[in-house]
Design a protein around this motif. Structure first.
Motif, short mmCIF file in Angstrom:
data_model
loop_
_atom_site.label_atom_id
_atom_site.label_comp_id
_atom_site.label_asym_id
_atom_site.label_seq_id
_atom_site.Cartn_x
_atom_site.Cartn_y
_atom_site.Cartn_z
N LYS A 1 9.46 2.11 3.39
CA LYS A 1 9.41 0.78 3.66
C LYS A 1 9.56 0.00 2.43
CE LYS A 1 5.49 2.42 6.85
NZ LYS A 1 4.18 2.11 7.09
N VAL A 2 9.75 0.52 1.27
CA VAL A 2 10.18 -0.31 0.04
C VAL A 2 11.33 0.07 -0.66
CG1 VAL A 2 7.64 -0.49 -0.45
CG2 VAL A 2 8.56 1.52 -1.25
N PRO B 1 0.95 -1.18 -0.04
CA PRO B 1 -0.04 -0.02 0.12
C PRO B 1 0.76 1.23 -0.04
CG PRO B 1 0.06 -0.59 2.10
CD PRO B 1 0.99 -1.69 1.41
N VAL B 2 2.04 1.03 0.03
CA VAL B 2 3.19 2.37 -0.13
C VAL B 2 2.81 3.31 -1.12
CG1 VAL B 2 5.45 3.20 0.12
CG2 VAL B 2 4.78 1.23 1.59
N LEU C 1 -1.64 11.69 -6.28
CA LEU C 1 -2.97 10.95 -6.19
C LEU C 1 -3.29 10.00 -5.06
CD1 LEU C 1 -2.78 9.31 -9.96
CD2 LEU C 1 -4.42 11.17 -9.01
N GLN C 2 -2.08 9.88 -4.34
CA GLN C 2 -2.33 9.02 -2.95
C GLN C 2 -2.33 9.87 -1.84
OE1 GLN C 2 -0.03 5.40 -3.11
NE2 GLN C 2 -0.74 4.70 -1.50
N TYR C 3 -1.26 10.84 -1.63
CA TYR C 3 -0.79 11.31 -0.47
C TYR C 3 -1.31 12.87 -0.64
CZ TYR C 3 1.83 7.31 0.66
OH TYR C 3 2.24 5.80 0.96
N LYS C 4 -1.87 13.32 -1.76
CA LYS C 4 -2.34 14.45 -1.90
C LYS C 4 -1.22 15.59 -1.39
CE LYS C 4 -6.35 12.92 -2.41
NZ LYS C 4 -6.81 12.49 -3.65
N ASN C 5 -1.50 16.61 -1.02
CA ASN C 5 -0.36 17.70 -0.88
C ASN C 5 0.76 17.42 0.43
OD1 ASN C 5 -2.28 18.37 0.97
ND2 ASN C 5 -1.60 20.56 0.85
N VAL C 6 0.59 16.20 1.06
CA VAL C 6 1.17 15.81 2.31
C VAL C 6 2.48 15.02 2.02
CG1 VAL C 6 1.13 14.89 4.80
CG2 VAL C 6 -0.81 15.78 3.39
N ARG C 7 3.47 15.81 1.41
CA ARG C 7 4.82 15.15 0.88
C ARG C 7 5.59 14.37 2.23
NH1 ARG C 7 9.64 18.61 -1.49
NH2 ARG C 7 8.26 18.97 -3.44
N MET C 8 5.44 14.75 3.37
CA MET C 8 6.13 14.07 4.47
C MET C 8 5.35 12.74 4.63
SD MET C 8 8.14 14.43 6.79
CE MET C 8 8.61 15.92 7.26
N ASP C 9 4.13 12.63 4.44
CA ASP C 9 3.49 11.20 4.66
C ASP C 9 4.12 10.30 3.57
OD1 ASP C 9 1.91 12.02 6.66
OD2 ASP C 9 0.14 12.08 5.49
N TYR C 10 4.23 10.89 2.24
CA TYR C 10 4.78 9.98 1.13
C TYR C 10 6.30 9.83 1.52
CZ TYR C 10 7.43 9.87 -3.06
OH TYR C 10 8.32 9.55 -4.23
N LEU C 11 6.82 10.68 2.21
CA LEU C 11 8.33 10.28 2.37
C LEU C 11 8.64 9.34 3.56
CD1 LEU C 11 9.82 13.87 2.01
CD2 LEU C 11 10.40 12.11 0.39
N LYS C 12 7.82 9.46 4.35
CA LYS C 12 7.87 8.43 5.44
C LYS C 12 7.61 6.96 5.07
CE LYS C 12 6.77 11.54 9.29
NZ LYS C 12 5.86 12.11 10.53
N ILE D 1 -0.61 5.00 -9.28
CA ILE D 1 0.37 5.81 -9.32
C ILE D 1 1.64 5.21 -10.14
CG2 ILE D 1 2.45 6.79 -8.00
CD1 ILE D 1 0.32 7.78 -5.94
N MET D 2 1.87 3.95 -9.74
CA MET D 2 3.10 3.39 -10.62
C MET D 2 2.79 3.39 -12.01
SD MET D 2 5.41 2.59 -8.48
CE MET D 2 6.37 1.79 -9.61
#
Length: 208
Positions: A189-190, A20-21, A174-185, A26-27
């Motif tokens: 994991k991958v 789910p990361v 598409l997945q994290y909207k404008n919250v880049r920090m959530d994407y980076l955290k 998106i990929m």
């Protein structure tokens, strides 16, 4: 002079394997639309360069430099990026175990401190670009570096890219909207640390 035609590389996993990361949607968009676009535009620029070489049009050659830098860099960066990721079921996110781990610990104290520093470095990058864990070929030291747009790290700084994260919005919006920090955290994991460490060790072996 006929210049090389580049092709879109296949992914080393399926589009859905990083969930789910990173979502399959998106990929697929990132690979088939964005990366393919860089490849298409790079080949188009190379074709124009071939014509300019044949006709000895120096001005035309110079005018192609921005397109080559952007699209060539986009192809280089994404070709690396796909390899730097790995599904969790295939040991994505598992820390390095050997020489690279020791180097990270020497520079940042421990592996968790490195991840924290890397995320905090990448989060505030303005606009579009990339965050990198890089190796200085002269000192053999590790450092964090950012590049703007699609600038390739080694071609523009001389530093060797070990790990890179795409912080363009198309990589996560598409997945994290404008919250880049959530994407980076989440993307930690991958991370494919086996591949990253192989790049580190191979460079050290070649430089000895």
């Amino acid at each position: 002079m006929e210049l090389m035609k580049f092709r879109l590389p296949e992914l080393p996993y399926e589009y859905e394997d990083l969930e789910p990361v990173i979502s399959a949607e998106i990929m697929q968009l990132h690979h088939l639309k964005h990366h393919q676009g860089y490849v298409n535009n790079l080949n188009d620029a190379l074709k124009k360069m071939d014509i300019s070489f044949s006709s000895q049009e120096v001005t035309s050659l110079i005018s192609l430099a921005p397109a080559l830098r952007f699209n060539g860099g986009g192809h280089i960066n994404h070709s690396l990026f796909w390899e730097m990721l790995s599904p969790e079921k295939a040991n994505g996110g598992v820390p390095p175990q050997k020489a690279l781990l020791r180097a990270l610990e020497a520079r940042w104290g421990n592996f968790d401190n490195f991840l924290k520093s890397f995320i905090e470095f990448a989060a505030p990058i303005q606009g579009s670009g990339w965050a990198w864990l890089a190796l200085c070929p002269k000192t053999k030291n590790l450092t964090l570096q950012q590049t703007a747009n699609q600038d390739p790290l080694e071609g523009t700084t001389g530093l060797v890219p070990l790990l890179g994260v795409d912080v363009w919005e198309h990589a996560y919006y598409l997945q994290y909207k404008n919250v880049r920090m959530d994407y980076l955290k989440a993307i930690t994991k991958v991370f494919n640390w086996k591949y990253v460490e192989s790049r580190y060790i191979n460079f050290l072996d070649q430089s000895n």
